[in-house]
Design an enzyme around this catalytic site. Structure first.
Site, PDB file in Angstrom:
ATOM      1  N   ASP A  35       0.866  -1.227   0.203  1.00  0.00           N
ATOM      2  CA  ASP A  35      -0.108   0.012  -0.112  1.00  0.00           C
ATOM      3  C   ASP A  35       0.876   1.287  -0.080  1.00  0.00           C
ATOM      4  O   ASP A  35       2.010   1.395   0.248  1.00  0.00           O
ATOM      5  CB  ASP A  35      -0.843   0.045   1.425  1.00  0.00           C
ATOM      6  CG  ASP A  35      -0.251  -0.427   2.554  1.00  0.00           C
ATOM      7  OD1 ASP A  35       0.798  -0.563   2.559  1.00  0.00           O
ATOM      8  OD2 ASP A  35      -0.990  -1.020   3.297  1.00  0.00           O
TER       9      ASP A  35
ATOM     10  N   HIS B 244      -7.315  -4.818  10.143  1.00  0.00           N
ATOM     11  CA  HIS B 244      -7.036  -4.796   8.628  1.00  0.00           C
ATOM     12  C   HIS B 244      -5.622  -5.574   8.125  1.00  0.00           C
ATOM     13  O   HIS B 244      -4.714  -5.503   9.263  1.00  0.00           O
ATOM     14  CB  HIS B 244      -7.104  -3.269   8.349  1.00  0.00           C
ATOM     15  CG  HIS B 244      -6.052  -2.433   8.697  1.00  0.00           C
ATOM     16  ND1 HIS B 244      -5.914  -1.283   9.318  1.00  0.00           N
ATOM     17  CD2 HIS B 244      -4.566  -2.729   8.841  1.00  0.00           C
ATOM     18  CE1 HIS B 244      -4.813  -0.781   9.589  1.00  0.00           C
ATOM     19  NE2 HIS B 244      -3.854  -1.555   9.367  1.00  0.00           N
TER      20      HIS B 244
ATOM     21  N   ASN C 280      -7.630  -2.888  14.350  1.00  0.00           N
ATOM     22  CA  ASN C 280      -9.023  -3.284  13.819  1.00  0.00           C
ATOM     23  C   ASN C 280      -9.154  -4.604  12.861  1.00  0.00           C
ATOM     24  O   ASN C 280     -10.341  -4.884  12.380  1.00  0.00           O
ATOM     25  CB  ASN C 280      -9.871  -2.134  13.156  1.00  0.00           C
ATOM     26  CG  ASN C 280      -9.016  -1.632  11.734  1.00  0.00           C
ATOM     27  OD1 ASN C 280      -8.087  -2.376  11.526  1.00  0.00           O
ATOM     28  ND2 ASN C 280      -9.316  -0.715  11.525  1.00  0.00           N
TER      29      ASN C 280
ATOM     30  N   GLU D 157      -9.831  -2.290   5.330  1.00  0.00           N
ATOM     31  CA  GLU D 157     -10.564  -2.022   6.468  1.00  0.00           C
ATOM     32  C   GLU D 157     -11.683  -2.989   6.673  1.00  0.00           C
ATOM     33  O   GLU D 157     -12.186  -3.650   5.632  1.00  0.00           O
ATOM     34  CB  GLU D 157     -10.887  -0.528   6.681  1.00  0.00           C
ATOM     35  CG  GLU D 157      -9.727   0.369   6.377  1.00  0.00           C
ATOM     36  CD  GLU D 157      -8.846   0.687   7.707  1.00  0.00           C
ATOM     37  OE1 GLU D 157      -8.988  -0.223   8.388  1.00  0.00           O
ATOM     38  OE2 GLU D 157      -8.051   1.832   7.806  1.00  0.00           O
TER      39      GLU D 157
END
Ligand code: F6R
Length: 235
Positions: free
Chosen positions: A63, A131, A129, A136
């Protein structure tokens, strides 16, 4: 999915040994999927100290932030050059182009490159979380490289690298879950108590978009390396 609890240093050594194995199997021409973030820093330090040769290998990063130029110290281009590529150059290293007029076009180009270049080994960290990359909660297992808004919790977690939270970009280009899952072998590394809940959800609950990393349960060759804190909610 195999879960191994190790010290941080042992976990990094485990990953270095797997990378060495893949380089041997491919005569040095391995294609590696790479991640950024605090978890990868001690691993890249070990790779830099090693005698491994990446000059015939190819890398694809997961990313990049939208809007940051490669020479911006907060960009993932900068991180990779600083932590690995300047000391251990690869034959070719690819990252999504975040500083472009049209990020969607850059995402499509990255996807097309990934389709023609399968990864032998993918390294992953995990967000608090759940990810992976910037996929996400809510991400589909069939997702491909795309432009994504970052959640408030991810922007807050990543603000430690920026002057303040407002400076954290709102969007990133990220490899999708389907492309991550296409890697032949995956090593996910998690350190610290803050990752314990995500590790629990990823490994102990059925795969669900609420925890994107949980789709790794469907992958035939994934190893999860945790320190004791990250593994603390596992039985
Ligand atoms: C980074 C990436 C992210 C991180 C995750 C954990 O390229 O894809 O998914 O792996 O946010 O980050 P750290 O290691 O900083 O806790």
């Amino acid at each position: 999915m195999e879960i191994i609890v190790l010290s941080r240093s042992q976990a990094c050594q485990y990953a270095v040994d797997k990378i060495a194995q893949v380089l041997t199997q491919t005569n040095g021409k391995a294609t590696l999927g790479l991640a950024t973030g605090g978890t990868m820093t001690p691993l890249y330090a070990k790779l830099c100290q090693s005698n491994l040769d990446f000059s015939h290998a190819t890398s694809f990063n997961l990313d990049e932030y939208v809007g940051l130029a490669p020479d911006n110290p907060q960009s993932y281009h900068y991180y990779m050059n600083d932590q690995l590529f300047f000391k251990k150059p690869f034959w070719k290293s690819y990252l999504p182009q975040g500083n472009t007029a049209d990020a969607a076009v850059a995402a499509k180009a990255y996807h097309e490159k990934l389709v023609t270049t399968p990864r032998d080994l993918q390294l992953l960290g995990i967000g608090e979380n759940g990810h992976i990359g910037f996929n996400e909660p809510g991400s589909s297992p069939t997702s491909i490289t795309r432009v994504l808004p970052l959640t408030e919790s991810t922007r807050r977690a990543n603000s430690r690298y920026f002057d303040d939270e407002k400076a954290v970009p709102t969007h990133a280009i990220s490899m999708g879950l389907s492309e991550i899952l296409a890697a032949k072998q995956i090593i996910l590394i998690a350190f610290g108590q803050k990752k314990a809940k995500a590790i629990y959800q990823m490994t102990q609950r059925p795969p669900h978009p609420d925890c994107p990393a949980s789709f790794l349960q469907n992958h035939p060759n994934t190893v999860v390396l945790c320190d004791t804190a990250a593994a603390s909610l596992l039985k």
